[in-house]
Structure formats: structure tokens, C-alpha cells
Design an enzyme around this catalytic site. Structure first.
Site, PDB file in Angstrom:
ATOM      1  N   CYS A  81       0.823  -1.207   0.000  1.00  0.00           N
ATOM      2  CA  CYS A  81       0.000   0.000   0.000  1.00  0.00           C
ATOM      3  C   CYS A  81       0.867   1.272   0.000  1.00  0.00           C
ATOM      4  O   CYS A  81       1.441   1.608  -1.039  1.00  0.00           O
ATOM      5  CB  CYS A  81      -0.994  -0.059   1.146  1.00  0.00           C
ATOM      6  SG  CYS A  81      -2.430   0.945   0.794  1.00  0.00           S
ATOM      7  N   HIS A 174      -3.619  -5.032   1.921  1.00  0.00           N
ATOM      8  CA  HIS A 174      -2.961  -5.613   3.099  1.00  0.00           C
ATOM      9  C   HIS A 174      -3.429  -7.051   3.266  1.00  0.00           C
ATOM     10  O   HIS A 174      -4.608  -7.293   3.467  1.00  0.00           O
ATOM     11  CB  HIS A 174      -3.353  -4.843   4.364  1.00  0.00           C
ATOM     12  CG  HIS A 174      -2.979  -3.398   4.310  1.00  0.00           C
ATOM     13  ND1 HIS A 174      -1.808  -2.910   4.847  1.00  0.00           N
ATOM     14  CD2 HIS A 174      -3.610  -2.336   3.788  1.00  0.00           C
ATOM     15  CE1 HIS A 174      -1.744  -1.600   4.660  1.00  0.00           C
ATOM     16  NE2 HIS A 174      -2.830  -1.231   4.017  1.00  0.00           N
ATOM     17  N   GLU A 176      -1.369  -8.745   5.484  1.00  0.00           N
ATOM     18  CA  GLU A 176      -0.750  -8.961   6.801  1.00  0.00           C
ATOM     19  C   GLU A 176      -1.715  -8.674   7.949  1.00  0.00           C
ATOM     20  O   GLU A 176      -1.464  -9.050   9.079  1.00  0.00           O
ATOM     21  CB  GLU A 176       0.543  -8.126   6.926  1.00  0.00           C
ATOM     22  CG  GLU A 176       0.367  -6.644   7.131  1.00  0.00           C
ATOM     23  CD  GLU A 176      -0.078  -5.879   5.876  1.00  0.00           C
ATOM     24  OE1 GLU A 176      -0.161  -6.488   4.791  1.00  0.00           O
ATOM     25  OE2 GLU A 176      -0.365  -4.686   6.000  1.00  0.00           O
TER      26      GLU A 176
HETATM   27  N1  GLN Z   1      -3.575   6.239   1.379  1.00  0.00           N
HETATM   28  C1  GLN Z   1      -2.277   5.967   1.907  1.00  0.00           C
HETATM   29  C2  GLN Z   1      -1.235   6.770   1.173  1.00  0.00           C
HETATM   30  O1  GLN Z   1      -1.485   7.250   0.121  1.00  0.00           O
HETATM   31  C3  GLN Z   1      -1.922   4.492   1.813  1.00  0.00           C
HETATM   32  C4  GLN Z   1      -2.864   3.701   2.695  1.00  0.00           C
HETATM   33  C5  GLN Z   1      -2.288   2.405   3.193  1.00  0.00           C
HETATM   34  O2  GLN Z   1      -1.098   2.198   3.226  1.00  0.00           O
HETATM   35  N2  GLN Z   1      -3.179   1.567   3.631  1.00  0.00           N
HETATM   36  O3  GLN Z   1      -0.182   6.880   1.661  1.00  0.00           O
END
Ligand code: GLN
Length: 208
Positions: A81, A174, A176
Site C-alpha cells: 500500500c 494488506h 498482513e
Molecule cells: N492512502 C495511503 C497513502 O497514500 C496508503 C494507505 C495504506 O497504506 N493503507 O499513503
């Protein structure tokens, strides 16, 4: 079989504890990485989810950018992410200079706000195995325009969500957060091959 590995998890902000937990369950040694010197002797790094602008800011505040860049060019890395945003070639946010380790463009928060976060079962190809991964998409980015050397391992609703380019793995979701070791195993298997030239095809066969 992963006992020889030393896996770092960037621990400046975000969801690093769940990654440490999963790597630990698979018997690799773990280390929280908070300063450049913490990278010494590690085989690979995980960059967790969190807030990419914050992690980016902290990397610069702790003067870690150059040492991280050098490390990422030579070692396997998995970004989840926010981590995937930092590893991309291109990000639609001027505040972030990504590391450019994987040849993709990324659009932040592309599914909407926190309330639009969702859970899905994602069909993924991990090595020779087709598996179903539990996946939480939390203010997730959308990946587009993968370059020719990028391999898409999973898509969800027409967007690539799990991709790799050589030793770099990124997931926009995610796993994890769930009790499923498959993706962690897959990454550790990549690390094993990269560092010790050894592979064990049973590595991600079982979810136990
Ligand atoms: N929206 C977050 C970002 O742009 C990422 C979200 C996440 O890691 N779950 O940094």
C-alpha cells in the site's frame, strides 16, 4: 527453512508490527529499521502500509534517502500500500519523490476515502500456484501503466493489485492484517532465491 534470513521492516510509521509478526512466525530474523545503519546486514526490506507522505517525510528527516536508495537497488523489497507508492516510478502527488524501483505509475487514494475501504478475496498467481488471498484495501492506490518488465500477479476489478519486477514485490492491499502467511512466504521465498540461490516450491503451498 527461512531461519537464515534477516528481514528488515521500515518502522517509521504505519503497519510495521503486523509484518514483523508474520515474518517472525515463519522463523526468519526480523529487525525494525528506523535509521540508515539499521539496514546493515539485512537480506531484504518490507515497506509497510501507512501514510506515504508521512513515511516520505520521515525518510528525509532521518537522512535515510540515499542509503535506502542504495539498499533497494541491491536487495529484495516488498512494499504494501503506502510502501508500493514509495517504490513506484511515478506518483500523482508532488510531495512524493518515489524510489523508482518498480516501473509502474500509482494514483494515491484512488478508491476514495477511508469509508470506501473494503475487504476482498484476491485471486493471485504465486509461482506455480493459483491462490486466494484475503485482502484489505485501505485508502489504497491504483496502479497503472506497468512497464514491460513488470509481471502482474493479481488483478482486482480490472486493476493490477499485486505486481513484481525482479526482486521487487508490491501489493496495493494488506494481507498482513489477516492470519494468512501466503504472501509473506512468497516474499521470503524470493529473498531466499535472491540471497542464497535456493528455492523450495512447497513454500507457499499451505496456508498453515
Ligand atoms: N492512502 C495511503 C497513502 O497514500 C496508503 C494507505 C495504506 O497504506 N493503507 O499513503
Amino acid at each position: 527453512m527461512f531461519t537464515a534470513l534477516h528481514i528488515g521492516v521500515l518502522a517509521l510509521q504505519g503497519d510495521f508490527e503486523r509484518h514483523l509478526h508474520h515474518v517472525h512466525l515463519l522463523h526468519a530474523a526480523t529487525r525494525e529499521v528506523r535509521r540508515g545503519a539499521d539496514l546493515d546486514g539485512l537480506d531484504a526490506l518490507i515497506i509497510p502500509g501507512g501514510e506515504s507522505t508521512t513515511i516520505h517525510k520521515l525518510i528525509d528527516r532521518f537522512a535515510m534517502r540515499d542509503i535506502l536508495t542504495g539498499f533497494l537497488k541491491q536487495h529484495p523489497v516488498w512494499g504494501t500500500c503506502a510502501g508500493s507508492i514509495l517504490l513506484a516510478r511515478e506518483v500523482d502527488d508532488d510531495r512524493i519523490t518515489p524510489f523508482g524501483i518498480i516501473d509502474v505509475a500509482v494514483s494515491r487514494n484512488a478508491y476514495g476515502r477511508q469509508v470506501h475501504s473494503f475487504f476482498a478475496s484476491v485471486n493471485a498467481r504465486l509461482g506455480k500456484n493459483q491462490v486466494i488471498l484475503p485482502a484489505s484495501f485501505i485508502r489504497a492506490p491504483i496502479v497503472s501503466d506497468p512497464g514491460p518488465d513488470v509481471c502482474v500477479l493479481a488483478e482486482y476489478e480490472g486493476h493490477p493489485v499485486l505486481l513484481e519486477q525482479r526482486d521487487c514485490l508490491i501489493s496495493t492491499f494488506h494481507t498482513e492484517l489477516h492470519d494468512d502467511p501466503m504472501l509473506t512466504r512468497y516474499f521470503l521465498e524470493k529473498v531466499l532465491v535472491a540471497t542464497h540461490g535456493r528455492s523450495d516450491s512447497s513454500a507457499y503451498r499451505s496456508a498453515s
